[in-house]
Enzyme design. Structure first.
Site, short mmCIF file in Angstrom:
data_model
loop_
_atom_site.label_atom_id
_atom_site.label_comp_id
_atom_site.label_asym_id
_atom_site.label_seq_id
_atom_site.Cartn_x
_atom_site.Cartn_y
_atom_site.Cartn_z
N HIS A 32 33.57 -63.96 -7.19
CA HIS A 32 34.00 -63.79 -8.58
C HIS A 32 33.55 -64.97 -9.44
O HIS A 32 33.13 -64.78 -10.59
CB HIS A 32 35.51 -63.64 -8.66
CG HIS A 32 36.01 -62.32 -8.19
ND1 HIS A 32 36.56 -61.38 -9.03
CD2 HIS A 32 36.03 -61.76 -6.96
CE1 HIS A 32 36.91 -60.30 -8.34
NE2 HIS A 32 36.60 -60.52 -7.08
N ASP A 129 38.15 -62.08 -16.00
CA ASP A 129 37.74 -61.46 -14.75
C ASP A 129 38.43 -60.10 -14.63
O ASP A 129 39.56 -59.92 -15.07
CB ASP A 129 38.13 -62.35 -13.57
CG ASP A 129 37.63 -61.80 -12.24
OD1 ASP A 129 38.38 -61.04 -11.61
OD2 ASP A 129 36.51 -62.12 -11.84
#
Length: 492
Positions: A32, A129
């Site tokens: 990520h 995110d």
């Protein structure tokens, strides 16, 4: 110290005070963080203020190293430290440490408004995110700020995330839907077999599944979705998302890939125990010295990412397969999910006899590896990979074909995307985490040898690399998407 303490590390006066200011809210896990770092550094070069919410402490040593390297290499990027509220992990026995971090972040998200509202210069947009989308989007809306989601996996996976809640709603209305999740037929994209879904989604009570459903439902409230892919790699999924076939009225989708690495983000998905690039580059690398001694296109690069640990039994079969293939190989070995727990030595895992037999044509390491530099090296001819999306995009950019062996999470969907896009081949029958059975060394050796000799696979990978280069070049599809996003930023 309060959970929402701001610690600004910006250098004032570096940018025009009238420039847009984007607050980035990443989650956890190198898969990520790396796309975030790459996108942040790309955006900061366009006269945009960038600040990054840095959650402390990090889950892994790799994360801490990469944050430090980012701020050292790009001092104009503002650091905003965030101290999490405590989470009782005993309520989630056996949960993945990264899923726990995402949950802790979600439960602390109501405090983000203090950091966003108190930032200087004034924040004009938020990029979150995807793992935090359902909790960050409402905070941004409350502050009357546009909020975009940075999606770190494939557009194919994005289509599943967006459609999965609708699929569940339909099954709930269908009396025949009591027998499990079933295959997911994503409109305009493809039918995803139940066996290819992320393992956690088979259990509706799983922590990840609850997060996944919440985030999938929230996507429609975002102002846009930024995806690290390019149109030529995933044309069908991107068209279906943009045309509203997957979810009617879906937000704009910006294919901005392939995101390039920066000096602070070149420690990639394939590393076992990663250290920041600056530290690694200060001394000669035995890996690149070894690669420099090998013939062109002769080395199989083997790496299964920063999050995937393969069983010891399967590791031994992989070792047998690499030996039986007769090919040269560079193997980044990983035995645990979190790098701070990875203390076993290579010889403890594979044995001195194996290492002795392959010493003239194989190199095994548990150390930090600059994956993109490995993939760019002339000696590398094949990448045996778990098909994590960072690995897929890096290999596609470098024109190295993948032999995909998905193990976990979104990796089977990524393998579907990479094979259809020409970036490699997928071994569909090979084992999936949680399934019974071990792939034999004999079969691994045969497939590696065949893939290394397959000129058609190499040619398709070379074409994918050419398309990736076109996408990011001036006037390309990804270039235009990035310019469109920057234009909207500066208009807000």
């Amino acid at each position: 110290m309060p959970a929402s303490t701001l610690r600004s590390m910006a250098i004032p006066g570096e940018l025009d005070d009238g420039a847009a200011h984007v607050m980035f809210i990443p989650s956890a896990g190198m898969a990520h963080l790396l796309p975030f770092f790459r996108f942040i550094t790309a955006l900061s070069s366009h006269s945009v203020h960038c600040s990054v919410m840095t959650v402390l402490p990090t889950v892994s040593a790799a994360e801490a190293d990469h944050f430090a390297a980012l701020f050292a290499a790009f001092p104009r990027i503002q650091r905003v430290d965030f101290n999490l509220l405590p989470l009782d992990a005993s309520a989630f026995p056996g949960a993945d440490p990264f899923f726990l971090r995402w949950e802790a972040l979600r439960r602390s998200a109501h405090l983000f408004d203090q950091l966003i509202a108190g930032a200087t210069p004034r924040v004009s947009a938020v990029v979150t995110d995807v793992a935090l989308a359902s909790h960050v989007i409402p905070v941004a809306k409350q502050l009357q700020l546009p909020c975009h989601v940075l999606f770190i996996a494939s557009a194919t996976m994005l289509s599943l995330l967006a459609y999965f809640p609708i699929h569940l709603d339909k099954k709930q209305d269908d009396d025949a839907g009591a027998a499990g999740i079933g295959d997911v037929d994503i409109p305009g994209v493809r039918r995803i077999q139940q066996s290819s879904l992320p393992q956690a989604l088979h259990d509706l009570n799983h922590l990840f599944t609850k997060q996944f459903i919440d985030n999938g439902r929230a996507l429609s409230q975002a102002d846009g979705i930024l995806v690290n892919t390019f149109d030529a790699l995933e044309p069908v999924a991107l068209a279906a998302l943009r045309d509203g076939k997957v979810v009617p009225g879906f937000p704009p989708v910006y294919a901005i890939g392939l995101l390039k690495s920066s000096p602070s983000s070149s420690c990639t998905d394939g590393a076992g125990s990663e250290k920041q690039a600056a530290a690694a580059s200060s001394s000669p690398s035995p890996i690149f010295a070894w690669l420099g001694e090998q013939p062109a296109k002769s080395v199989v690069y083997v790496a299964f990412g920063s999050r995937t640990a393969v069983s010891h039994e399967q590791l031994h079969e992989m070792a047998a397969g690499l030996e039986a293939s007769g090919c040269r190989f560079l193997w980044v070995l990983k035995t645990t999910v979190v790098d701070r727990e990875d203390t076993a030595e290579v010889r403890d895992v594979l044995g001195d006899q194996f290492l002795g037999r392959v010493k003239d044509r194989g190199l095994v390491t548990k150390g930090w590896v600059e994956q993109e530099a490995v993939l760019r090296h002339a000696a590398v001819g094949l990448f045996l990979s778990h098909s994590g999306w960072n690995s897929v995009t890096e290999a596609a950019a470098c024109g190295v074909p993948l032999l995909a062996w998905p193990r976990f999470g979104d990796q089977r969907l990524n393998a579907i995307a990479l094979e259809s896009g020409g970036a490699g081949v997928w071994m569909e029958r090979w084992s999936w985490d949680g399934e019974d059975g071990v792939v034999s060394g004999r079969e691994i050796g045969e497939k590696v040898k065949a893939a290394m000799a397959d000129a058609a696979v190499r040619a398709r990978a070379a074409r994918a690399s050419q398309e990736a280069a076109k996408a990011v070049a001036e006037g390309g599809t990804s270039y235009r998407s990035m310019q469109e996003f920057i234009g909207k930023l500066k208009a807000w």
